[in-house]
Scaffold this motif. Structure first.
Motif, PDB file in Angstrom:
ATOM      1  N   GLY A  30      16.134   1.989  -7.714  1.00  0.00           N
ATOM      2  CA  GLY A  30      15.250   2.070  -6.555  1.00  0.00           C
ATOM      3  C   GLY A  30      16.100   2.086  -5.295  1.00  0.00           C
ATOM      4  O   GLY A  30      17.335   2.146  -5.363  1.00  0.00           O
ATOM      5  N   ILE A  31      15.447   1.979  -4.146  1.00  0.00           N
ATOM      6  CA  ILE A  31      16.194   2.091  -2.884  1.00  0.00           C
ATOM      7  C   ILE A  31      17.221   0.950  -2.749  1.00  0.00           C
ATOM      8  O   ILE A  31      18.326   1.166  -2.220  1.00  0.00           O
ATOM      9  CB  ILE A  31      15.245   2.159  -1.656  1.00  0.00           C
ATOM     10  N   SER A  32      16.901  -0.239  -3.286  1.00  0.00           N
ATOM     11  CA  SER A  32      17.844  -1.365  -3.156  1.00  0.00           C
ATOM     12  C   SER A  32      19.116  -1.075  -3.947  1.00  0.00           C
ATOM     13  O   SER A  32      20.237  -1.264  -3.446  1.00  0.00           O
ATOM     14  CB  SER A  32      17.224  -2.668  -3.668  1.00  0.00           C
ATOM     15  N   GLU A  72      19.759   3.009 -14.542  1.00  0.00           N
ATOM     16  CA  GLU A  72      18.329   3.058 -14.235  1.00  0.00           C
ATOM     17  C   GLU A  72      17.551   3.227 -15.530  1.00  0.00           C
ATOM     18  O   GLU A  72      17.843   4.116 -16.331  1.00  0.00           O
ATOM     19  CB  GLU A  72      18.065   4.213 -13.255  1.00  0.00           C
ATOM     20  N   ALA A  73      16.540   2.370 -15.717  1.00  0.00           N
ATOM     21  CA  ALA A  73      15.789   2.383 -16.979  1.00  0.00           C
ATOM     22  C   ALA A  73      15.002   3.678 -17.182  1.00  0.00           C
ATOM     23  O   ALA A  73      14.952   4.217 -18.276  1.00  0.00           O
ATOM     24  CB  ALA A  73      14.835   1.185 -17.016  1.00  0.00           C
ATOM     25  N   TRP A 110       9.982   3.166  -6.276  1.00  0.00           N
ATOM     26  CA  TRP A 110       8.646   3.461  -5.745  1.00  0.00           C
ATOM     27  C   TRP A 110       8.637   4.649  -4.790  1.00  0.00           C
ATOM     28  O   TRP A 110       7.578   5.138  -4.427  1.00  0.00           O
ATOM     29  CB  TRP A 110       8.047   2.229  -5.063  1.00  0.00           C
ATOM     30  N   PRO A 144       6.226   4.542  -0.414  1.00  0.00           N
ATOM     31  CA  PRO A 144       6.459   4.325   1.016  1.00  0.00           C
ATOM     32  C   PRO A 144       6.422   5.659   1.766  1.00  0.00           C
ATOM     33  O   PRO A 144       6.855   6.675   1.239  1.00  0.00           O
ATOM     34  CB  PRO A 144       7.858   3.709   1.059  1.00  0.00           C
ATOM     35  N   ASP A 145       5.870   5.613   2.997  1.00  0.00           N
ATOM     36  CA  ASP A 145       5.801   6.877   3.742  1.00  0.00           C
ATOM     37  C   ASP A 145       6.399   6.771   5.138  1.00  0.00           C
ATOM     38  O   ASP A 145       6.433   7.756   5.865  1.00  0.00           O
ATOM     39  CB  ASP A 145       4.372   7.415   3.801  1.00  0.00           C
ATOM     40  N   SER A 146       6.846   5.577   5.547  1.00  0.00           N
ATOM     41  CA  SER A 146       7.451   5.496   6.879  1.00  0.00           C
ATOM     42  C   SER A 146       8.436   4.336   6.941  1.00  0.00           C
ATOM     43  O   SER A 146       8.345   3.381   6.169  1.00  0.00           O
ATOM     44  CB  SER A 146       6.377   5.348   7.949  1.00  0.00           C
ATOM     45  N   VAL A 174      18.631  -2.048 -19.118  1.00  0.00           N
ATOM     46  CA  VAL A 174      19.419  -3.231 -19.480  1.00  0.00           C
ATOM     47  C   VAL A 174      18.465  -4.270 -20.058  1.00  0.00           C
ATOM     48  O   VAL A 174      17.472  -4.637 -19.428  1.00  0.00           O
ATOM     49  CB  VAL A 174      20.159  -3.795 -18.242  1.00  0.00           C
ATOM     50  N   ALA A 224      13.178  -5.913  -3.464  1.00  0.00           N
ATOM     51  CA  ALA A 224      11.963  -6.201  -2.715  1.00  0.00           C
ATOM     52  C   ALA A 224      11.424  -7.610  -2.970  1.00  0.00           C
ATOM     53  O   ALA A 224      10.591  -8.091  -2.206  1.00  0.00           O
ATOM     54  CB  ALA A 224      10.899  -5.175  -3.087  1.00  0.00           C
ATOM     55  N   ALA A 261      10.284  -6.737   1.707  1.00  0.00           N
ATOM     56  CA  ALA A 261       9.972  -5.667   0.748  1.00  0.00           C
ATOM     57  C   ALA A 261      10.026  -4.286   1.380  1.00  0.00           C
ATOM     58  O   ALA A 261       9.964  -3.294   0.665  1.00  0.00           O
ATOM     59  CB  ALA A 261       8.587  -5.907   0.150  1.00  0.00           C
ATOM     60  N   VAL A 303      11.384  -0.810   3.030  1.00  0.00           N
ATOM     61  CA  VAL A 303      12.572  -0.018   2.687  1.00  0.00           C
ATOM     62  C   VAL A 303      13.789  -0.456   3.519  1.00  0.00           C
ATOM     63  O   VAL A 303      14.869  -0.684   2.941  1.00  0.00           O
ATOM     64  CB  VAL A 303      12.266   1.494   2.834  1.00  0.00           C
TER      65      VAL A 303
HETATM   66  C1  LIG Z   1       2.639   1.999  -2.650  1.00  0.00           C
HETATM   67  C2  LIG Z   1       3.751   1.449  -1.798  1.00  0.00           C
HETATM   68  C3  LIG Z   1       3.828   1.801  -0.459  1.00  0.00           C
HETATM   69  C4  LIG Z   1       4.858   1.303   0.331  1.00  0.00           C
HETATM   70  N1  LIG Z   1       4.958   1.706   1.642  1.00  0.00           N
HETATM   71  C5  LIG Z   1       6.048   1.356   2.359  1.00  0.00           C
HETATM   72  C6  LIG Z   1       6.301   1.953   3.624  1.00  0.00           C
HETATM   73  O1  LIG Z   1       5.546   2.815   4.099  1.00  0.00           O
HETATM   74  N2  LIG Z   1       7.422   1.577   4.296  1.00  0.00           N
HETATM   75  C7  LIG Z   1       8.304   0.678   3.779  1.00  0.00           C
HETATM   76  O2  LIG Z   1       9.309   0.389   4.430  1.00  0.00           O
HETATM   77  N3  LIG Z   1       8.104   0.110   2.567  1.00  0.00           N
HETATM   78  C8  LIG Z   1       7.014   0.441   1.842  1.00  0.00           C
HETATM   79  N4  LIG Z   1       6.830  -0.075   0.590  1.00  0.00           N
HETATM   80  C9  LIG Z   1       7.802  -1.052   0.062  1.00  0.00           C
HETATM   81  C10 LIG Z   1       9.041  -0.388  -0.520  1.00  0.00           C
HETATM   82  O3  LIG Z   1       8.800   0.952  -0.834  1.00  0.00           O
HETATM   83  C11 LIG Z   1       9.484  -1.089  -1.793  1.00  0.00           C
HETATM   84  O4  LIG Z   1       9.484  -2.484  -1.621  1.00  0.00           O
HETATM   85  C12 LIG Z   1      10.881  -0.621  -2.207  1.00  0.00           C
HETATM   86  O5  LIG Z   1      10.876   0.772  -2.417  1.00  0.00           O
HETATM   87  C13 LIG Z   1      11.335  -1.373  -3.452  1.00  0.00           C
HETATM   88  O6  LIG Z   1      12.616  -0.907  -3.811  1.00  0.00           O
HETATM   89  P1  LIG Z   1      13.490  -1.666  -4.905  1.00  0.00           P
HETATM   90  O7  LIG Z   1      14.690  -0.837  -5.150  1.00  0.00           O
HETATM   91  O8  LIG Z   1      13.708  -3.080  -4.515  1.00  0.00           O
HETATM   92  O9  LIG Z   1      12.568  -1.714  -6.195  1.00  0.00           O
HETATM   93  P2  LIG Z   1      11.971  -0.544  -7.096  1.00  0.00           P
HETATM   94  O10 LIG Z   1      11.596   0.620  -6.280  1.00  0.00           O
HETATM   95  O11 LIG Z   1      10.910  -1.230  -7.910  1.00  0.00           O
HETATM   96  O12 LIG Z   1      13.184  -0.121  -8.041  1.00  0.00           O
HETATM   97  C14 LIG Z   1      13.616  -0.896  -9.125  1.00  0.00           C
HETATM   98  C15 LIG Z   1      14.186   0.043 -10.160  1.00  0.00           C
HETATM   99  O13 LIG Z   1      14.709  -0.727 -11.235  1.00  0.00           O
HETATM  100  C16 LIG Z   1      14.439  -0.035 -12.443  1.00  0.00           C
HETATM  101  N5  LIG Z   1      14.492  -1.010 -13.544  1.00  0.00           N
HETATM  102  C17 LIG Z   1      13.571  -1.935 -13.875  1.00  0.00           C
HETATM  103  N6  LIG Z   1      13.985  -2.640 -14.936  1.00  0.00           N
HETATM  104  C18 LIG Z   1      15.201  -2.167 -15.273  1.00  0.00           C
HETATM  105  C19 LIG Z   1      16.147  -2.511 -16.296  1.00  0.00           C
HETATM  106  N7  LIG Z   1      15.908  -3.502 -17.180  1.00  0.00           N
HETATM  107  N8  LIG Z   1      17.304  -1.786 -16.371  1.00  0.00           N
HETATM  108  C20 LIG Z   1      17.571  -0.781 -15.482  1.00  0.00           C
HETATM  109  N9  LIG Z   1      16.679  -0.429 -14.511  1.00  0.00           N
HETATM  110  C21 LIG Z   1      15.533  -1.121 -14.404  1.00  0.00           C
HETATM  111  C22 LIG Z   1      13.051   0.538 -12.221  1.00  0.00           C
HETATM  112  O14 LIG Z   1      12.777   1.597 -13.120  1.00  0.00           O
HETATM  113  C23 LIG Z   1      13.145   0.986 -10.776  1.00  0.00           C
HETATM  114  O15 LIG Z   1      13.590   2.323 -10.644  1.00  0.00           O
HETATM  115  C24 LIG Z   1       5.814   0.411  -0.229  1.00  0.00           C
HETATM  116  C25 LIG Z   1       5.729   0.055  -1.580  1.00  0.00           C
HETATM  117  C26 LIG Z   1       4.721   0.570  -2.365  1.00  0.00           C
HETATM  118  C27 LIG Z   1       4.671   0.196  -3.818  1.00  0.00           C
END
Ligand SMILES: Cc1cc2nc3c(=O)[nH]c(=O)nc-3n(C[C@H](O)[C@H](O)[C@H](O)COP(=O)(O)OP(=O)(O)OC[C@H]3O[C@@H](n4cnc5c(N)ncnc54)[C@H](O)[C@@H]3O)c2cc1C
Length: 487
Positions: A6-8, A33-34, A41, A56-58, A248, A450, A455, A457
């Motif tokens: 994901g973005i993190s 990445e799984a 997201w 996310p859109d902004s 993992v 997140a 949470a 982006v």
């Molecule tokens: C519908 C929605 C709208 C949003 N709108 C906005 C917005 O407009 N602006 C904004 O700033 N933020 C917004 N957010 C928040 C933001 O988009 C998310 O909090 C952020 O994208 C989360 O990123 P992440 O990398 O932490 O987690 P995730 O995006 O959940 O990524 C985690 C990744 O880990 C992978 N994974 C899981 N388990 C394993 C494993 N065991 N082994 C390997 N990989 C694994 C998953 O497949 C996934 O790809 C929104 C969120 C959502 C859901």
């Protein structure tokens, strides 16, 4: 090693590779990445001949981290501000413009409240009491709802603040940590006995008359996916090995403070340092054998599910004009299925042009696209509806609110199961304790994403980068540490 694309995780991998290259360090970085796709997201799909974001859109660009990363991956010029006109709130069945000068989710003083028509006379009177009520802050964190009820009253909470701040998280302000979810309001509450005065004191400076207002939000003109793709390109170019379909399943301490990762496929990988950037429940399962309390903290974090539904309307089915804004929010007391509605072509007017440039425009390019959100932590009605029933229900609501005269000519429903973490009061302390426990049990592992320190982006990017820096420093990479100190 970075787990989670994901973005993190992407931001962490980008930072690791960038720091290593800056100091000529032969660091091997792998991202696991799984699923079969990267971006988590972040999800932009072509709908009705234009890119539409279903995640996310902004980006809140008052925070620097997303913009910094966009610059580093050559996307800065692609960032555009949303269309003019502001947004509306549905209040007592009517769309009312959000008060001008709205600051951090709260109007900066009583006047915008009065003019907005969002509050009835009693609600206004109660909000005004804030100016004379004695100080009554509890020690420590509280919920956003607790603070707003106490200072401004129930109407302000339900009709203004909950749809704005609760809405962002698909949560309930009564259950969301003030410190973790609305730190700007927490700072205002500390700045003055009166919350309204505190907000004015802590508001960002107003630009001089005639000076352009900096946008609060921006997004890449082609949607968020191109941003993720630019980061993916950059990390591949920097030598990061990217493996999709690599889940993992277990993390075990190895020799010499290394970690052993066991993949669902049966593979085993040794790593000097790991950034775990996955959702809280997955992280909880992976750390449970080594950090029991931290795992139970993460396992207890609730996530809200939502659905985004894009509807394409023939322009002839619209009233003469949609309201002159980018969309509207729907407070709970309105008892609608819809929680928010975006007039896509007003919010991101560039999207049709992008589709034309990319040759992805189709015969629905003339349509007007409206995107509706449904679902909150305490409202899962949408989950019991089929896509078709959801589209019909949303259309009926739009017809009542906007006066649409014919059903949509195309629709798409995207369901986001458990995408939005709910930080309850006390979240920062619980996360600090969990982080310390994990650092002691597994020093080669950093948690990012997140679930922890924000949470959005931009905050996920900050977290991924901070985790990368922490691991570089832990590995004793002095040159990298100097580079971190310089930046
Ligand atoms: C519908 C929605 C709208 C949003 N709108 C906005 C917005 O407009 N602006 C904004 O700033 N933020 C917004 N957010 C928040 C933001 O988009 C998310 O909090 C952020 O994208 C989360 O990123 P992440 O990398 O932490 O987690 P995730 O995006 O959940 O990524 C985690 C990744 O880990 C992978 N994974 C899981 N388990 C394993 C494993 N065991 N082994 C390997 N990989 C694994 C998953 O497949 C996934 O790809 C929104 C969120 C959502 C859901």
């Amino acid at each position: 090693m970075v787990i989670g694309g994901g973005i993190s995780g992407l931001a962490a991998a980008h930072r690791l590779a960038g720091r290593a290259a800056a100091v000529d360090l032969p660091l091997e970085v792998t991202l696991l990445e799984a699923s079969e796709r990267l971006g988590g997201w972040i999800r932009t799909e072509s709908f009705a001949g234009r890119p539409v974001d279903f995640g996310p859109d902004s980006l809140l660009v008052r925070m620097p981290w997303a913009r910094e990363l966009a610059r580093e991956v050559g996307m800065d010029d692609e960032l555009v501000a949303p269309g003019e006109g502001g947004a509306f709130l549905l209040s007592r069945g009517k769309l009312r413009p959000l008060p001008a000068g709205i600051l951090a989710g709260l109007p900066g003083g009583p006047l915008p409240f009065v003019r907005s028509g969002l509050l009835g006379p009693l609600g206004l009177l109660r909000a005004g009491l804030d100016l004379i009520l004695p100080a009554n802050a509890p020690a420590g964190d509280e919920s956003i709802g607790h603070l707003i009820r106490r200072r401004l009253g129930r109407q302000t909470l339900e009709r203004v603040i909950d749809p704005l701040l609760g809405g962002v998280h698909a949560g309930r302000c009564d259950d969301l940590s003030l410190a973790a979810t609305a730190p700007q309001i927490a700072a205002a509450a500390r700045a003055d006995r009166s919350l309204l005065r505190g907000l004015r004191k802590t508001a960002p400076p107003v630009p001089a008359a005639g000076a352009p207002r900096a946008p609060v939000f921006m997004a890449p003109r082609g949607g968020m996916q191109p941003f993720a793709e630019a980061i993916i390109r950059a990390i591949r170019d920097a030598g990061v090995k990217v493996r999709t379909g690599a889940r993992v399943d277990a993390i075990e301490p190895g020799d010499n403070a290394t970690l052993t990762l066991r993949l669902a496929s049966g593979g085993v990988i040794e790593a000097d340092g790991v950034i775990l950037a996955v959702p809280a429940a997955t992280a909880a399962g992976l750390i449970a054998p080594h950090a029991v309390t931290a795992a139970s903290t993460l396992g207890a974090l609730a996530y809200a599910s939502v659905a985004h539904t894009a509807l394409a309307y023939d322009p002839s089915s619209l009233p003469a004009e949609l309201p002159a804004g980018t969309g509207f929010l729907v407070p709970r007391p309105e008892r609608r299925l819809m929680t928010a509605c975006t007039f896509l072509d007003r919010k991101w007017p560039q999207r049709r042009a992008v589709a034309e440039e990319q040759g992805t425009g189709d015969d629905l390019a003339h349509a007007v696209v409206i995107k509706c959100s449904t679902g909150r932590i305490d409202d899962a009605r949408f989950e019991r509806l089929t896509d078709e029933d959801l589209v019909n229900a949303l259309h009926r609501e739009l017809a009542e609110i906007l006066g649409l005269t014919a059903p949509p000519i195309a629709s798409r429903v995207v369901r986001v199961s458990g995408g939005l973490p709910q930080y309850a009061p006390g979240h920062p302390e619980r996360i600090a304790a969990a982080t310390t426990e994990v650092a002691e049990a597994l020093p080669a592992l950093s948690l990012a994403g997140a679930a922890y320190r924000g949470a959005s982006v931009p905050l996920c990017i900050r977290d991924g980068r901070a985790a990368a820096d922490a691991q570089l420093i832990r590995l004793g990479l002095t040159a990298a540490r100097d580079e971190i100190a310089r930046s």
